[in-house]
Design a protein around this motif. Structure first.
Motif, PDB file in Angstrom:
ATOM      1  N   CYS A 173       0.821  -1.211   0.000  1.00  0.00           N
ATOM      2  CA  CYS A 173       0.000   0.000   0.000  1.00  0.00           C
ATOM      3  C   CYS A 173       0.857   1.266   0.000  1.00  0.00           C
ATOM      4  O   CYS A 173       0.433   2.309  -0.461  1.00  0.00           O
ATOM      5  CB  CYS A 173      -0.923  -0.009   1.206  1.00  0.00           C
ATOM      6  SG  CYS A 173      -2.309   1.121   1.059  1.00  0.00           S
ATOM      7  N   SER A 174       2.074   1.190   0.494  1.00  0.00           N
ATOM      8  CA  SER A 174       2.954   2.361   0.549  1.00  0.00           C
ATOM      9  C   SER A 174       3.654   2.629  -0.776  1.00  0.00           C
ATOM     10  O   SER A 174       4.175   3.721  -0.997  1.00  0.00           O
ATOM     11  CB  SER A 174       4.026   2.160   1.624  1.00  0.00           C
ATOM     12  OG  SER A 174       3.422   2.022   2.879  1.00  0.00           O
ATOM     13  N   CYS A 175       3.682   1.646  -1.666  1.00  0.00           N
ATOM     14  CA  CYS A 175       4.379   1.792  -2.945  1.00  0.00           C
ATOM     15  C   CYS A 175       3.538   2.641  -3.893  1.00  0.00           C
ATOM     16  O   CYS A 175       2.374   2.345  -4.140  1.00  0.00           O
ATOM     17  CB  CYS A 175       4.649   0.420  -3.565  1.00  0.00           C
ATOM     18  SG  CYS A 175       5.600   0.519  -5.095  1.00  0.00           S
ATOM     19  N   ILE A 176       4.148   3.701  -4.422  1.00  0.00           N
ATOM     20  CA  ILE A 176       3.408   4.589  -5.324  1.00  0.00           C
ATOM     21  C   ILE A 176       3.914   4.542  -6.759  1.00  0.00           C
ATOM     22  O   ILE A 176       3.268   5.060  -7.657  1.00  0.00           O
ATOM     23  CB  ILE A 176       3.423   6.040  -4.818  1.00  0.00           C
ATOM     24  CG1 ILE A 176       4.846   6.506  -4.576  1.00  0.00           C
ATOM     25  CG2 ILE A 176       2.578   6.192  -3.578  1.00  0.00           C
ATOM     26  CD1 ILE A 176       4.966   7.972  -4.322  1.00  0.00           C
ATOM     27  N   ALA A 177       5.097   3.934  -6.972  1.00  0.00           N
ATOM     28  CA  ALA A 177       5.633   3.848  -8.331  1.00  0.00           C
ATOM     29  C   ALA A 177       6.710   2.779  -8.388  1.00  0.00           C
ATOM     30  O   ALA A 177       7.312   2.431  -7.369  1.00  0.00           O
ATOM     31  CB  ALA A 177       6.211   5.188  -8.766  1.00  0.00           C
ATOM     32  N   TYR A 178       6.922   2.271  -9.601  1.00  0.00           N
ATOM     33  CA  TYR A 178       8.027   1.334  -9.807  1.00  0.00           C
ATOM     34  C   TYR A 178       8.594   1.519 -11.208  1.00  0.00           C
ATOM     35  O   TYR A 178       7.967   2.116 -12.084  1.00  0.00           O
ATOM     36  CB  TYR A 178       7.590  -0.115  -9.567  1.00  0.00           C
ATOM     37  CG  TYR A 178       6.762  -0.741 -10.656  1.00  0.00           C
ATOM     38  CD1 TYR A 178       7.361  -1.482 -11.676  1.00  0.00           C
ATOM     39  CD2 TYR A 178       5.375  -0.614 -10.665  1.00  0.00           C
ATOM     40  CE1 TYR A 178       6.593  -2.064 -12.677  1.00  0.00           C
ATOM     41  CE2 TYR A 178       4.608  -1.185 -11.664  1.00  0.00           C
ATOM     42  CZ  TYR A 178       5.227  -1.913 -12.664  1.00  0.00           C
ATOM     43  OH  TYR A 178       4.474  -2.485 -13.658  1.00  0.00           O
ATOM     44  N   ALA A 179       9.789   1.022 -11.382  1.00  0.00           N
ATOM     45  CA  ALA A 179      10.447   1.021 -12.693  1.00  0.00           C
ATOM     46  C   ALA A 179      11.337  -0.204 -12.736  1.00  0.00           C
ATOM     47  O   ALA A 179      11.760  -0.720 -11.700  1.00  0.00           O
ATOM     48  CB  ALA A 179      11.265   2.294 -12.894  1.00  0.00           C
ATOM     49  N   TYR A 180      11.618  -0.661 -13.940  1.00  0.00           N
ATOM     50  CA  TYR A 180      12.491  -1.818 -14.096  1.00  0.00           C
ATOM     51  C   TYR A 180      13.526  -1.519 -15.171  1.00  0.00           C
ATOM     52  O   TYR A 180      13.199  -1.026 -16.244  1.00  0.00           O
ATOM     53  CB  TYR A 180      11.687  -3.068 -14.483  1.00  0.00           C
ATOM     54  CG  TYR A 180      12.534  -4.306 -14.478  1.00  0.00           C
ATOM     55  CD1 TYR A 180      12.714  -5.033 -13.309  1.00  0.00           C
ATOM     56  CD2 TYR A 180      13.181  -4.728 -15.627  1.00  0.00           C
ATOM     57  CE1 TYR A 180      13.511  -6.165 -13.286  1.00  0.00           C
ATOM     58  CE2 TYR A 180      13.984  -5.856 -15.616  1.00  0.00           C
ATOM     59  CZ  TYR A 180      14.148  -6.564 -14.443  1.00  0.00           C
ATOM     60  OH  TYR A 180      14.948  -7.679 -14.416  1.00  0.00           O
ATOM     61  N   ASP A 181      14.766  -1.785 -14.851  1.00  0.00           N
ATOM     62  CA  ASP A 181      15.862  -1.627 -15.794  1.00  0.00           C
ATOM     63  C   ASP A 181      16.684  -2.900 -15.740  1.00  0.00           C
ATOM     64  O   ASP A 181      17.014  -3.371 -14.651  1.00  0.00           O
ATOM     65  CB  ASP A 181      16.719  -0.413 -15.406  1.00  0.00           C
ATOM     66  CG  ASP A 181      17.877  -0.200 -16.356  1.00  0.00           C
ATOM     67  OD1 ASP A 181      18.951  -0.777 -16.093  1.00  0.00           O
ATOM     68  OD2 ASP A 181      17.702   0.529 -17.343  1.00  0.00           O
ATOM     69  N   ALA A 182      17.028  -3.444 -16.894  1.00  0.00           N
ATOM     70  CA  ALA A 182      17.758  -4.721 -16.939  1.00  0.00           C
ATOM     71  C   ALA A 182      19.079  -4.640 -16.184  1.00  0.00           C
ATOM     72  O   ALA A 182      19.495  -5.606 -15.547  1.00  0.00           O
ATOM     73  CB  ALA A 182      17.992  -5.133 -18.383  1.00  0.00           C
ATOM     74  N   GLY A 183      19.743  -3.491 -16.217  1.00  0.00           N
ATOM     75  CA  GLY A 183      21.027  -3.360 -15.528  1.00  0.00           C
ATOM     76  C   GLY A 183      20.901  -3.115 -14.036  1.00  0.00           C
ATOM     77  O   GLY A 183      21.801  -3.433 -13.263  1.00  0.00           O
ATOM     78  N   ILE A 184      19.783  -2.519 -13.615  1.00  0.00           N
ATOM     79  CA  ILE A 184      19.591  -2.158 -12.200  1.00  0.00           C
ATOM     80  C   ILE A 184      18.621  -3.107 -11.511  1.00  0.00           C
ATOM     81  O   ILE A 184      18.701  -3.341 -10.335  1.00  0.00           O
ATOM     82  CB  ILE A 184      19.085  -0.704 -12.091  1.00  0.00           C
ATOM     83  CG1 ILE A 184      20.108   0.252 -12.695  1.00  0.00           C
ATOM     84  CG2 ILE A 184      18.805  -0.320 -10.648  1.00  0.00           C
ATOM     85  CD1 ILE A 184      19.615   1.674 -12.837  1.00  0.00           C
TER      86      ILE A 184
END
Length: 198
Positions: free
Chosen positions: A162-173
């Motif tokens: 519930c606290s998560c407001i955004a995410y992103a995914y990068d193959a290197g990170i």
């Protein structure tokens, strides 16, 4: 201006109280380099070949106004190709409309309505899960939590918190998630990452 010279190695430190800046000068036999750090955080490098009068800019830490940290405030998106350069993310509105309209965007934006997850915590009623919106070619906000999971698990990780407001995914990170406010978001014309927010 106060000038401090250290050793015989050609290095000098200049403090300009009137311009609110600190400069470093390093002289090579045929080249002088001049570095300035202003109170606004702009770092600039200049050089001058012997025999020339002008200092040429070698590099500058800020390429556009959007490079100023937090210019558009929380949940504000900076795009140097738009006028005005700051806008609120979809589903958000300016926190202080008068300041926003006058070009002071630092107070940022706030949600127009509560997330489903927040409503459930307040009322106890079971509600549908929130969805995500995707912003492409973005400068991602700082202070991400990282997890070494797949992109599918990354989405699930954020959706189930519930606290998560955004995410992103990068193959290197790998997986990056954000809680709290999203600050220093910027639209790039190319490259950058995809920011998926609630």
């Amino acid at each position: 201006m106060d000038r401090y010279t250290y050793g015989n190695d050609g290095f000098q430190l200049l403090v300009d109280n009137q311009a609110d800046a600190v400069s470093f000068i390093y002289s090579f036999p045929n080249l002088s380099m001049f570095f300035t750090l202003s109170s606004q955080g702009i770092f600039e490098g200049r050089y001058r070949n012997k025999g020339k009068k002008n200092w040429d800019v070698n590099f500058q830490s800020l390429q556009t106004e959007c490079d100023v940290y937090g210019l558009c405030g929380a949940f504000g998106n900076c795009n140097p190709k738009k006028n005005p350069i700051c806008s609120c993310l979809r589903g958000f509105e300016p926190k202080n409309i008068e300041e926003w309209n006058s070009g002071n965007w630092t107070n940022g934006c706030v949600r127009k309505r509560l997330l489903q997850c927040e409503k459930m915590n307040q009322t106890g009623d079971k509600v549908e899960n929130d969805g995500f919106l995707k912003l492409e070619t973005m400068k991602l906000p700082v202070f991400a939590a990282r997890s070494y999971v797949s992109i599918e698990k990354c989405r699930e990780l954020c959706l189930n918190n519930c606290s998560c407001i955004a995410y992103a995914y990068d193959a290197g990170i790998s997986c990056m998630t954000w809680t709290g406010s999203l600050i220093d978001i910027q639209k790039f014309s190319s490259e950058g990452g995809d920011l998926i927010f609630d």
